[in-house]
Design an enzyme around this catalytic site. Structure first.
Site, PDB file in Angstrom:
ATOM      1  N   HIS A 273      20.218  46.763  87.539  1.00  0.00           N
ATOM      2  CA  HIS A 273      19.312  47.766  86.945  1.00  0.00           C
ATOM      3  C   HIS A 273      19.405  47.806  85.409  1.00  0.00           C
ATOM      4  O   HIS A 273      18.499  47.363  84.736  1.00  0.00           O
ATOM      5  CB  HIS A 273      19.498  49.172  87.522  1.00  0.00           C
ATOM      6  N   ASP A 322      16.103  44.632  96.157  1.00  0.00           N
ATOM      7  CA  ASP A 322      16.741  45.950  96.206  1.00  0.00           C
ATOM      8  C   ASP A 322      16.389  46.731  97.473  1.00  0.00           C
ATOM      9  O   ASP A 322      16.895  46.428  98.538  1.00  0.00           O
ATOM     10  CB  ASP A 322      16.376  46.724  94.932  1.00  0.00           C
TER      11      ASP A 322
END
Lengths: 430, 430
Positions: A273, A322
């Site tokens: 991220h 993800d």
């Protein structure tokens, strides 16, 4: 001995776009030679149409089980609707899993990945124990199920085996987090030893700075260093995570990992991220790897990472599906660039020194992921396993697109839909 | 007389998701009746598998010819890389078009739209004359080619016939803009009269506030009002456009259009983009329509419009494929929500009063577009032409997604890929 000579009208090999390439693949599924398709007549030539061949895509960050809640978390609730309220829904799904259920959903997710051109996945796996936290008879029960799902689908797996210990600084795990938690670092490393002894490719994975103490992370990093394993973690996904980290450690999450020695080895640490970095963090991460997950980062309201600044600092960029609401690394690559354009009001942001964009995005979707997962290859080059993706240039998407622009078109405007064949270790999978 | 009774296991009809719906379609291709599939046995029942039926998607903003430069504008150039440098590349493509070339690329783009579930397109058409600005023997030569392309593909067309007069305040058109320009408002309206007399569905379309004077826009708006036609324009796409408008008119582009009477009729004016509105503009546009084009707005670095604020002010939202680098209204709908999440760091932004998101996005992709194009329908309801999209719920994308969540899953995580059939006026097109 050459088993098959694949003929590619176009191929992105060794980081360059080339015409009429021949891949001689041996009986072990490796590339023995990359040559000119016009050069000599192999007995077993195989062509798969007017296509662009790419290295197999590498998905550096997945939570396979979250595939089970695709499209089911978008009802607006009273109060805050954010990453944190989404997490409540996600935890409910995690609570409900039994071993067969985990296997089934993981297998579905991995199969969808393979069809979308992903030949190698890093599964960030944190559901380990029974719902109340009691280990199964075999404490690796659920990890084995993930390994089995990958084998049955035929996708390469790096098992990013997660360590999870707490709900935050000084906080015991929430009831819904108990099944993520081992009783100690030793208990966790004992599970890792067992997995490694069985030949599983493991990465050491403290879940996030909030889920482990500095001492625990230091131990984990030392183990990874001793056994030459990669380290992954969620890092600076949300502002609140940074605030809590600063309150506990007086620094950012990247600063805390730096203190634990996580950046001692170049490119063996992947920050997932990195949407809320501070000034110093760009320097800290410059020798390491960052995995962006743009569709999930949008879905969860995380924000936009500064990918061009990371890239120019030297950070290796990779991509992850993800939450697996979307499984499409072509779109992830596109949005890495496009979200940055939205944030900065300018175009052509991630382009390389020659001004090209497509190769940078293709690199993030292939070689960047391989770096993150500690794999030595992913470039369609001699000596590598033949992991490849066949993009159909006769798909109407490419009508009016000159083949020399196909890479740009695919990664700036496309999806994985024109992928017609996927090869893993020399085996055609579709 | 009923010609075919289509059976839909799931349908989004009249703004609600329903099970086991039967659409009785008459010989004229209209919906004679919407009923219960279990109710009575029609002789000519037709089912197209386990599917979710949606109204045909409506693309409220397209420049078809720009499909020709898909993927070919991403090389970084020295100096500024922005909307304005992209425009240079786009103008070069516009300059190179001849009538056959325009027909061919428009037909390709419209065919791709149809396959992606779009049954009605608003073509914002501004390439009118020869490259030096001289009209063709028939001054509507290129407009007829657009009309022909739509007919040959079988897609509904609203021809948003563009008026273009200048490069900016007090500036004659650039050489590359000459072919967009009519010699006067009268010359333009004469062309519009001819197109309308031939039955073409026309919208009055000043290109943007920079491309026409206040007096010209006033005349255009008056004509639209007199003949009950919609008005479209590019509005506040770039900060520079706002600055120039403020310098010339002392107000925003929306303020300038307000002065011309463009907002006198509810929802007959569509502002395309609206990515850089000021406070007053939200009130100005509250009775009108805004067309968002999220993938193009990202590609060109335009920015993120405040869709939730527009929606809560009462503005009707629609979607456009604009540059046609991407032709996929399912993705446009998704990014309308997701880009807002990126900008605000929160989730579930466009949800309706009941908390639902999928219906809001589906509405923007269907009924919102119909409003923008002045079409009376697009809801799969009785009396309407049967324009429909068949989404295959057996596509692996929907595995593990309960059908009641299929609309959310499609519009928050999907693409147009699971669309298996498209019906225009009762005719199956694929």
């Amino acid at each position: 001995m050459i088993q098959t000579a694949y003929v590619a009208p176009w191929a992105w090999t060794g980081g360059a776009l080339r015409r009429d390439v021949r891949f001689d693949v041996d009986a072990d599924g490796r590339i023995a030679n990359v040559g000119d398709a016009n050069e000599r007549g192999e007995p077993l030539r195989r062509t798969l149409g007017n296509a662009l061949w790419l290295p197999g895509l590498v998905n550096a960050h997945s939570h396979a089980f979250q595939r089970g809640i695709r499209g089911q978390t978008h009802r607006r609730a009273p109060g805050e609707n954010s990453f944190w309220s989404w997490r409540t829904a996600m935890y409910a799904a995690a609570q409900a899993l039994d071993p067969d259920g985990l296997y089934a959903i993981t297998r579905s997710a991995f199969a969808e990945m393979l069809r979308a051109g992903i030949t190698h996945v890093g599964e960030f796996h944190y559901v380990h124990h029974q719902p109340d936290g009691t280990p199964y008879d075999d404490p690796n029960e659920l990890s084995w199920r993930v390994v089995q799902a990958a084998r049955d689908v035929g996708i390469r797996l790096t098992l990013l085996e997660v360590f999870y210990a707490r709900a935050g600084a000084g906080k015991a795990p929430l009831p819904q987090q108990r099944r993520f938690c081992d009783t100690s670092v030793d208990a966790y490393l004992s599970r890792v030893d067992t997995l490694r002894a069985a030949g599983v490719d493991v990465g050491i994975t403290p879940h996030s700075i909030r889920a482990a103490s500095i001492e625990q992370i230091r131990e984990l990093v030392a183990y990874a260093q001793e056994h030459d394993l990669v380290v992954h973690t969620h890092l600076s996904e949300q502002p609140r995570e940074n605030e809590e980290c600063r309150a506990e450690h007086g620094t950012t999450p990247a600063g805390a990992f730096e203190r634990c020695g996580a950046f001692a080895r170049p490119r063996r640490f992947t920050a997932v991220h990195a949407t809320h970095l501070d000034e110093d963090d760009f320097e800290r991460l410059s020798t390491q790897s960052v995995c962006a997950c743009p569709t999930t980062e949008a879905d969860l309201g995380d924000g936009i990472l500064d990918a061009p600044r990371l890239a120019s600092a030297g950070t290796s960029l990779s991509l992850g599906s993800d939450s697996n609401a979307i499984i499409d690394l072509v779109q992830e690559a596109r949005l890495l660039e496009m979200n940055d354009r939205l944030a900065r009001g300018a175009r052509c942001r991630l382009n390389d020194d020659e001004g090209a964009l497509g190769p940078v995005l293709a690199h993030a979707a292939t070689r960047g992921g391989a770096v993150a997962l500690g794999a030595s290859s992913s470039g369609l080059q001699e000596g590598e396993p033949f992991d490849a993706v066949v993009v159909d240039l006769d798909d109407p998407f490419f009508e009016h697109v000159p083949p020399a622009h196909a890479l740009d078109a695919l990664f700036t405007a496309g999806t994985s839909a024109p992928i017609r064949q996927v090869v893993v270790h020399g085996r055609e999978m579709l």
